[in-house]
Design an enzyme around this catalytic site. Structure first.
Site, PDB file in Angstrom:
ATOM      1  N   LYS A 126       0.924  -1.107  -0.042  1.00  0.00           N
ATOM      2  CA  LYS A 126      -0.032   0.034  -0.121  1.00  0.00           C
ATOM      3  C   LYS A 126       0.801   1.198  -0.061  1.00  0.00           C
ATOM      4  O   LYS A 126       1.236   1.703   0.947  1.00  0.00           O
ATOM      5  CB  LYS A 126      -0.850   0.028   1.315  1.00  0.00           C
ATOM      6  CG  LYS A 126      -2.224   0.822   1.163  1.00  0.00           C
ATOM      7  CD  LYS A 126      -2.127   2.345   0.734  1.00  0.00           C
ATOM      8  CE  LYS A 126      -1.602   3.082   1.851  1.00  0.00           C
ATOM      9  NZ  LYS A 126      -1.560   4.591   1.639  1.00  0.00           N
ATOM     10  N   SER A 161       5.636   8.742  10.026  1.00  0.00           N
ATOM     11  CA  SER A 161       5.901   9.615  11.214  1.00  0.00           C
ATOM     12  C   SER A 161       5.848   8.816  12.240  1.00  0.00           C
ATOM     13  O   SER A 161       5.104   7.733  12.405  1.00  0.00           O
ATOM     14  CB  SER A 161       4.897  10.773  11.108  1.00  0.00           C
ATOM     15  OG  SER A 161       3.335  10.249  11.199  1.00  0.00           O
ATOM     16  N   CYS A 196      14.213  10.783   6.549  1.00  0.00           N
ATOM     17  CA  CYS A 196      14.249  10.351   7.977  1.00  0.00           C
ATOM     18  C   CYS A 196      15.987  10.334   8.337  1.00  0.00           C
ATOM     19  O   CYS A 196      16.360  10.228   9.532  1.00  0.00           O
ATOM     20  CB  CYS A 196      13.741   9.166   8.234  1.00  0.00           C
ATOM     21  SG  CYS A 196      14.334   7.749   7.624  1.00  0.00           S
TER      22      CYS A 196
END
Length: 491
Positions: free
Chosen positions: A180, A233, A288
């Site tokens: 996904k 996140s 990140c």
């Protein structure tokens, strides 16, 4: 097969049981962040779409798990070559839906291809162990077995690489896999699956479903999904971890970060400055592993700050397909506004503005989501910009007396994704290596990105789970050990 690299493109499709289909639910436009123009449309998958995909995956798994390991990796060899052949096409598409530069997009895909290469070594990686005569007349053997259907929910910032952190290992170990991707830039995922379709996997083994929050929840809650991988996140990673674990699933959830660079008095400043600005600003800061808090020993602080400003000023902001561009567009106008709000917060909290990138203009792309590098000086560890992830081309310089104080600043963070150190001192390097509470640590390397045969580290609020992405950890995540205890008494 030639990929269509010129938008606008047809609506984004699901890939379920070897066939392309339109997601059942309404969705949203896919927007080029440099132009503000809609380049495609992605619908969101319904529960029926998810159920169809999971059922197909389970049925395909029942045969795939019995397929020899040697045969399972053959499509991966072909996939590796196809990805090499289409690397430029995929990178061009990625730029147009994400905003990063063409060079950054190619580098991202190169990292993804590395994982396919590593997964081709599954015949060796899956070997578990055998001990003859573990007890009198008893032999014991550990055997790794695949588990079923797995899913991965991947983020917008590396839509070409991060799916390949998971997919090759899942199918090489004998499982079925459902991706996904982010709804913000799903086109590269579809193009990846067009290549995957050509690689020759059995129908149902690798599938693609598009969607948003409801789609993710349907996957996490589905009884036949054995495990969930997530990158995004920290608040969402924590929620995914808790929900998936509560449903009895294996789960690995990579969260956000607040990474630091330590620059010591002995560092090669020319090298450190270039790598520092690149680390904080490349990919628009939307990664990140971006190090955006630069902890600098006081003795060299002023000189280092001046050099950083000049290096940051030299960065060209523009459209990612322009070869002169160093920093492309941010993913959405909403995200650009969030980064601007963080800059305003830094000013309000008293940080010294050394370079303001908010007024940048890119001729011909007035509707794009652009920010130039922004540099703060003399920031305090308690400031919001020193504690919270910004995800934009913003860096803050923080002076300290020595390496011990720098390590204290680093370890004060709630996160633990990555850090880097620039030094010529072996003693300082050893001290940071032993004391820094992070999962990825670079020494004289601006971005601590591990190669695919090592796992991608992370701890504290940057990671929830036990087994990380990439490398041997993925073999453990996607398999379970059965121990055979055999006794054959002598006559």
């Amino acid at each position: 097969m030639l990929l269509d690299t010129s938008p606008p493109w047809d609506d984004v499709q699901n890939y379920i049981n070897g066939d392309w289909s339109t997601p059942s639910g309404s969705g949203q436009d896919v927007v080029n962040p440099a132009t503000g123009e809609a380049i495609s449309y992605v619908g969101f998958s319904s529960d029926d779409d998810i159920n169809t995909a999971v059922k197909a995956g389970q049925e395909a798994f029942n045969e795939w798990k019995e397929t020899s390991v040697e045969r399972r990796i053959q499509p991966l060899f072909k996939l590796k070559q196809l990805l090499e052949d289409h690397q430029n096409d995929l990178a061009e598409i990625l730029v147009q839906e994400h905003g990063k530069t063409f060079a950054e997009a190619k580098g991202e895909l190169r990292r993804g291809i590395e994982n396919v290469e590593v997964a081709c070594g599954i015949p060796s990686m899956m070997q578990a162990g055998h001990l003859p005569n573990a007890a009198p007349e008893i032999d014991e053997t550990a055997v790794r077995k695949p588990l079923g259907v797995f899913t991965a929910v991947t983020p917008f910032n590396f839509p070409g690489m991060i799916p390949l952190w998971f997919l090759p290992y899942a199918v090489a170990t004998g499982n079925a896999f459902i991706l996904k991707p982010s709804e913000q830039d799903p086109i590269v995922a579809q193009r990846l699956f067009e290549v995957i379709d050509e690689a020759g996997f059995p129908d149902g083994i690798v599938q693609l479903v598009n969607g948003s929050v409801d789609t993710v929840n349907a996957l996490i809650d589905h009884d036949e999904i054995q495990g969930v991988s997530f990158v995004g996140s920290t608040p969402v990673a924590k929620t995914v971890y808790e929900r998936a674990a509560a449903n009895g699933k294996r789960v690995q959830a990579q969260g956000g970060a607040k990474n630091h660079i330590i620059v010591t008095e002995s560092a090669d400043l020319d090298f450190a400055v270039k790598k520092t600005v690149s680390s904080a600003c490349a990919c628009g800061g939307e990664r990140c592993l971006a190090n955006d808090v630069i902890v600098v020993e006081e003795a060299i602080y002023d000189e280092f700050a001046n050099r950083v400003i000049e290096e940051a000023k030299a960065q060209t902001v523009g459209y990612g397909l322009d070869s002169k561009t160093d920093i492309g567009a941010l993913i959405t106008s909403e995200h650009e506004s969030r980064v601007r709000d963080m800059i305003a917060t830094g000013i309000d909290e008293g940080a010294e503005m050394l370079l303001d990138g908010r007024d940048v203009e890119v001729t011909g792309y007035e509707n794009g989501n652009f920010l130039a590098p922004t540099v703060f000086g003399d920031i305090d560890p308690e400031m919001t910009i020193a504690q919270e992830e910004i995800f934009g081309p913003v860096l803050g310089l923080l002076p300290v007396d020595n390496v011990d104080e720098a390590i204290e600043v680093l370890n004060r963070s709630d996160f633990g994704n990555a850090a880097s150190l620039f030094t010529e001192s072996g003693a300082d390097a050893r001290k940071v290596r032993h004391q820094a509470d992070v999962g990825n640590l670079g020494v004289n390397a601006g971005t601590a990105a591990p190669m695919a045969f090592f796992h991608f580290g992370g701890r504290n609020d940057s990671f929830f789970g036990d087994l990380h992405a990439q490398g041997e950890d993925m073999v453990h995540f996607y398999t379970d050990k059965t121990i055979y205890i055999e006794r054959w008494p002598s006559a």
